[in-house]
Design a protein around this motif. Structure first.
Motif, PDB file in Angstrom:
ATOM      1  N   PHE A   5     -18.955  -2.708  -1.582  1.00  0.00           N
ATOM      2  CA  PHE A   5     -19.404  -3.921  -0.893  1.00  0.00           C
ATOM      3  C   PHE A   5     -18.243  -4.398  -0.018  1.00  0.00           C
ATOM      4  N   GLY A   6     -18.572  -4.894   1.162  1.00  0.00           N
ATOM      5  CA  GLY A   6     -17.513  -5.301   2.076  1.00  0.00           C
ATOM      6  C   GLY A   6     -16.533  -4.165   2.286  1.00  0.00           C
ATOM      7  N   ARG A   7     -15.216  -4.452   2.061  1.00  0.00           N
ATOM      8  CA  ARG A   7     -14.196  -3.410   2.181  1.00  0.00           C
ATOM      9  C   ARG A   7     -13.790  -2.846   0.821  1.00  0.00           C
ATOM     10  N   SER A   8     -14.550  -3.204  -0.230  1.00  0.00           N
ATOM     11  CA  SER A   8     -14.279  -2.683  -1.578  1.00  0.00           C
ATOM     12  C   SER A   8     -15.058  -1.402  -1.824  1.00  0.00           C
ATOM     13  N   ASN A   9     -14.439  -0.483  -2.546  1.00  0.00           N
ATOM     14  CA  ASN A   9     -15.078   0.783  -2.910  1.00  0.00           C
ATOM     15  C   ASN A   9     -14.543   1.188  -4.275  1.00  0.00           C
ATOM     16  N   LEU A  10     -15.350   0.964  -5.334  1.00  0.00           N
ATOM     17  CA  LEU A  10     -14.909   1.152  -6.708  1.00  0.00           C
ATOM     18  C   LEU A  10     -15.661   2.305  -7.366  1.00  0.00           C
ATOM     19  N   GLN A  11     -14.975   3.014  -8.280  1.00  0.00           N
ATOM     20  CA  GLN A  11     -15.586   4.108  -9.033  1.00  0.00           C
ATOM     21  C   GLN A  11     -15.419   3.863 -10.531  1.00  0.00           C
ATOM     22  N   ASP A  12     -16.395   4.341 -11.275  1.00  0.00           N
ATOM     23  CA  ASP A  12     -16.380   4.279 -12.742  1.00  0.00           C
ATOM     24  C   ASP A  12     -16.111   2.859 -13.235  1.00  0.00           C
ATOM     25  N   VAL A  13     -17.049   1.995 -12.930  1.00  0.00           N
ATOM     26  CA  VAL A  13     -16.964   0.598 -13.330  1.00  0.00           C
ATOM     27  C   VAL A  13     -17.801   0.390 -14.597  1.00  0.00           C
ATOM     28  N   ALA A  14     -17.171  -0.127 -15.657  1.00  0.00           N
ATOM     29  CA  ALA A  14     -17.869  -0.388 -16.920  1.00  0.00           C
ATOM     30  C   ALA A  14     -17.976  -1.896 -17.125  1.00  0.00           C
ATOM     31  N   VAL A  15     -19.216  -2.352 -17.349  1.00  0.00           N
ATOM     32  CA  VAL A  15     -19.483  -3.766 -17.547  1.00  0.00           C
ATOM     33  C   VAL A  15     -20.107  -3.961 -18.927  1.00  0.00           C
ATOM     34  N   ASP A  49     -24.723  -5.853   1.843  1.00  0.00           N
ATOM     35  CA  ASP A  49     -23.717  -4.801   2.042  1.00  0.00           C
ATOM     36  C   ASP A  49     -23.302  -4.138   0.735  1.00  0.00           C
ATOM     37  N   LEU A  50     -24.040  -4.400  -0.354  1.00  0.00           N
ATOM     38  CA  LEU A  50     -23.706  -3.840  -1.660  1.00  0.00           C
ATOM     39  C   LEU A  50     -24.509  -2.567  -1.928  1.00  0.00           C
ATOM     40  N   VAL A  51     -23.808  -1.541  -2.398  1.00  0.00           N
ATOM     41  CA  VAL A  51     -24.441  -0.309  -2.862  1.00  0.00           C
ATOM     42  C   VAL A  51     -23.851   0.019  -4.223  1.00  0.00           C
ATOM     43  N   GLY A  67     -29.598  -4.730 -24.317  1.00  0.00           N
ATOM     44  CA  GLY A  67     -28.790  -5.565 -25.184  1.00  0.00           C
ATOM     45  C   GLY A  67     -29.332  -5.605 -26.598  1.00  0.00           C
ATOM     46  N   ARG A  68     -28.844  -6.578 -27.364  1.00  0.00           N
ATOM     47  CA  ARG A  68     -29.252  -6.717 -28.765  1.00  0.00           C
ATOM     48  C   ARG A  68     -30.745  -6.935 -28.862  1.00  0.00           C
ATOM     49  N   ASN A  69     -31.362  -6.280 -29.836  1.00  0.00           N
ATOM     50  CA  ASN A  69     -32.819  -6.326 -30.027  1.00  0.00           C
ATOM     51  C   ASN A  69     -33.575  -5.868 -28.773  1.00  0.00           C
ATOM     52  N   ARG A  70     -32.882  -5.057 -27.978  1.00  0.00           N
ATOM     53  CA  ARG A  70     -33.466  -4.474 -26.769  1.00  0.00           C
ATOM     54  C   ARG A  70     -33.857  -5.523 -25.740  1.00  0.00           C
ATOM     55  N   GLN A  71     -33.172  -6.645 -25.773  1.00  0.00           N
ATOM     56  CA  GLN A  71     -33.418  -7.703 -24.808  1.00  0.00           C
ATOM     57  C   GLN A  71     -32.297  -7.705 -23.775  1.00  0.00           C
ATOM     58  N   GLY A  72     -32.672  -7.863 -22.502  1.00  0.00           N
ATOM     59  CA  GLY A  72     -31.678  -7.926 -21.453  1.00  0.00           C
ATOM     60  C   GLY A  72     -30.856  -6.660 -21.366  1.00  0.00           C
ATOM     61  N   LEU A  73     -29.607  -6.799 -20.891  1.00  0.00           N
ATOM     62  CA  LEU A  73     -28.695  -5.680 -20.746  1.00  0.00           C
ATOM     63  C   LEU A  73     -27.490  -5.868 -21.648  1.00  0.00           C
ATOM     64  N   GLY A  74     -27.056  -4.783 -22.282  1.00  0.00           N
ATOM     65  CA  GLY A  74     -25.859  -4.830 -23.115  1.00  0.00           C
ATOM     66  C   GLY A  74     -24.652  -4.256 -22.417  1.00  0.00           C
ATOM     67  N   SER A  75     -24.865  -3.227 -21.585  1.00  0.00           N
ATOM     68  CA  SER A  75     -23.753  -2.617 -20.857  1.00  0.00           C
ATOM     69  C   SER A  75     -24.275  -1.969 -19.584  1.00  0.00           C
ATOM     70  N   ILE A  76     -23.375  -1.865 -18.585  1.00  0.00           N
ATOM     71  CA  ILE A  76     -23.690  -1.215 -17.320  1.00  0.00           C
ATOM     72  C   ILE A  76     -22.519  -0.294 -16.982  1.00  0.00           C
ATOM     73  N   ASP A  77     -22.807   0.950 -16.689  1.00  0.00           N
ATOM     74  CA  ASP A  77     -21.792   1.914 -16.273  1.00  0.00           C
ATOM     75  C   ASP A  77     -22.148   2.405 -14.876  1.00  0.00           C
ATOM     76  N   LEU A  78     -21.274   2.076 -13.914  1.00  0.00           N
ATOM     77  CA  LEU A  78     -21.558   2.373 -12.517  1.00  0.00           C
ATOM     78  C   LEU A  78     -20.615   3.468 -12.017  1.00  0.00           C
ATOM     79  N   GLU A  79     -21.208   4.516 -11.467  1.00  0.00           N
ATOM     80  CA  GLU A  79     -20.404   5.576 -10.875  1.00  0.00           C
ATOM     81  C   GLU A  79     -19.670   5.063  -9.635  1.00  0.00           C
ATOM     82  N   ARG A  80     -20.351   4.231  -8.875  1.00  0.00           N
ATOM     83  CA  ARG A  80     -19.760   3.726  -7.633  1.00  0.00           C
ATOM     84  C   ARG A  80     -20.331   2.346  -7.332  1.00  0.00           C
ATOM     85  N   VAL A  81     -19.476   1.465  -6.859  1.00  0.00           N
ATOM     86  CA  VAL A  81     -19.881   0.165  -6.353  1.00  0.00           C
ATOM     87  C   VAL A  81     -19.129  -0.068  -5.046  1.00  0.00           C
TER      88      VAL A  81
END
Length: 397
Positions: free
Chosen positions: A369-379, A343-345, A353-367
């Motif tokens: 799931f369930g009854r949650s509806n989030l905008q502009d989420v920065a991880v 149910d996640l979109v 991430g550092r040395n181009r390994q993995g992820l360093g940051s995620i910026d989501l316009e919309r997330v």
């Protein structure tokens, strides 16, 4: 044939004669026939004019330098026919290093029509079949005279497998010959091919490929393993001077593991774990920058986002599509991310991430799931953990 110059009159095919004498260097003619017709005005043999010349040869152990300084063709056996305008070799077999040559045709034409001062030269055309080690074939393509393999950022060193190829060369017999004057065709099949450092430092193995190549570019298709990952590939490469698009690579990957993705610098951390299937398409520009489009099936993978108390177990439908910008050292950015799992979109972008390994940051316009509806989420992800900032929306905790 080392004494060919003795028997070939200077006045017959005078422009082609130096090339043939210089480049057909060894071997033996077992039988030869010739018919000559000449006009002798008023019995003056010093003014004789050759009106017709035909003949044939049967030879063995010839050595021919077809495009110096490329490796010569040796142990050539067969027959030849000649006239005032051409010399045509019908070859039964020969060798080029460890490549065995099958039935071949070598034609030298234009003896009577060449005008070097006008830029019109005799022409050499070669059609041959070759079977042998991939290394020998690639070493020829990588030779500085052709310089085709290095254009791809590859090397013959460490290559392996067997190739069966139909090859063709055509070029004028000009003293200042350049690669741009050479017409080249190759249709080949590769069995158990191996090549080092093909992409992001990973080696190609177990390749069963069909290859088409000419002076303008290359097309390659078939199954192989890259960095130990089995896949099927279609690759088009341009040899043009400055094309807008240097190459287009498409691949179907039935399954990749966490460790296999990590070898390519595509480890996305503990959030997504387990096997994935993927289809990828990569466009490389002449600048060296590449755009990789990825579409993955996440059904067998697990996805865990503990910060929002959400998890997808293996077996639940899921998919991920994204575009990755890369250079020779690895990922530069992840964009156009679309994740659908259970149910996640989620939609957004990310940075490595550092040395181009993995992820360093995620910026989501919309997330959602369930009854949650989030905008502009920065991880933000680093060694100390994960920080999440939510600009607005509804979170059902």
């Amino acid at each position: 044939l080392s004494e060919l110059a003795t028997y070939w009159p200077d006045s017959v095919a005078s422009d082609a004669r130096p090339w043939v004498v210089e480049n057909v260097t060894g071997g033996t003619v077992d039988t030869a026939t010739a018919t000559l017709k000449a006009a002798v005005p008023e019995g003056d043999f010093s003014a004789a004019v050759v009106a017709q010349l035909t003949g044939s040869l049967q030879y063995r152990d010839l050595e021919v330098h077809y495009l110096r300084p490329l490796p010569s063709i040796t142990e050539i056996a067969g027959t030849a026919e000649f006239d005032l305008n051409s010399l045509r070799f019908a070859i039964e077999g020969g060798r080029m290093q460890d490549l065995a040559l099958g039935e071949s045709q070598v034609d030298i034409t234009g003896f009577t029509t060449s005008e070097p001062e006008e830029g019109v030269y005799e022409q050499l055309a070669i059609q041959t079949r070759a079977v042998g080690p991939v290394y020998d074939a690639l070493a020829t393509l990588d030779h500085q005279r052709l310089n085709l393999l290095s254009r791809l950022g590859l090397s013959a060193e460490g290559s392996g497998g067997t190739v069966s190829a139909k090859l063709g060369f055509q070029f004028p017999l000009a003293k200042d010959l350049t690669f741009e004057d050479v017409t080249l065709q190759a249709d080949a099949s590769v069995t158990d091919g191996e090549l080092r450092n093909v992409f992001l430092g990973q080696d190609m193995t177990e390749a069963q490929l069909s290859v088409t190549l000419d002076e303008s570019g290359m097309q390659l298709a078939g199954p192989l393993a890259l960095g130990g990952v089995p896949l099927s590939v279609s690759w088009q490469e341009s040899f043009a001077e400055a094309p807008k698009v240097r190459s287009v690579l498409e691949a179907e990957i039935p399954r990749t593991t966490d460790a296999e993705r990590a070898r390519f610098g595509l480890d996305i951390g503990e959030a997504v774990q387990g096997p994935m299937a993927a289809n990828v398409s990569m466009v490389t520009r002449d600048s060296g920058l590449s755009t990789l489009q990825v579409s993955t099936d996440l059904t067998e993978a697990s996805i865990a986002l503990p910060e929002i108390h959400w998890r997808k177990e293996p077996g639940t439908d899921g998919s991920l599509s994204l575009t990755i910008e890369l250079d020779d050292s690895g990922p530069l950015a992840y964009r156009d991310i679309v994740l659908q799992a259970g149910d996640l979109v989620a939609r957004g972008r990310a940075s490595p991430g550092r040395n181009r390994q993995g992820l360093g940051s995620i910026d989501l316009e919309r997330v959602a799931f369930g009854r949650s509806n989030l905008q502009d989420v920065a991880v933000a992800l680093d060694e100390d953990g994960i920080d999440v900032a939510i600009a607005r929306g509804t979170l059902d905790a």
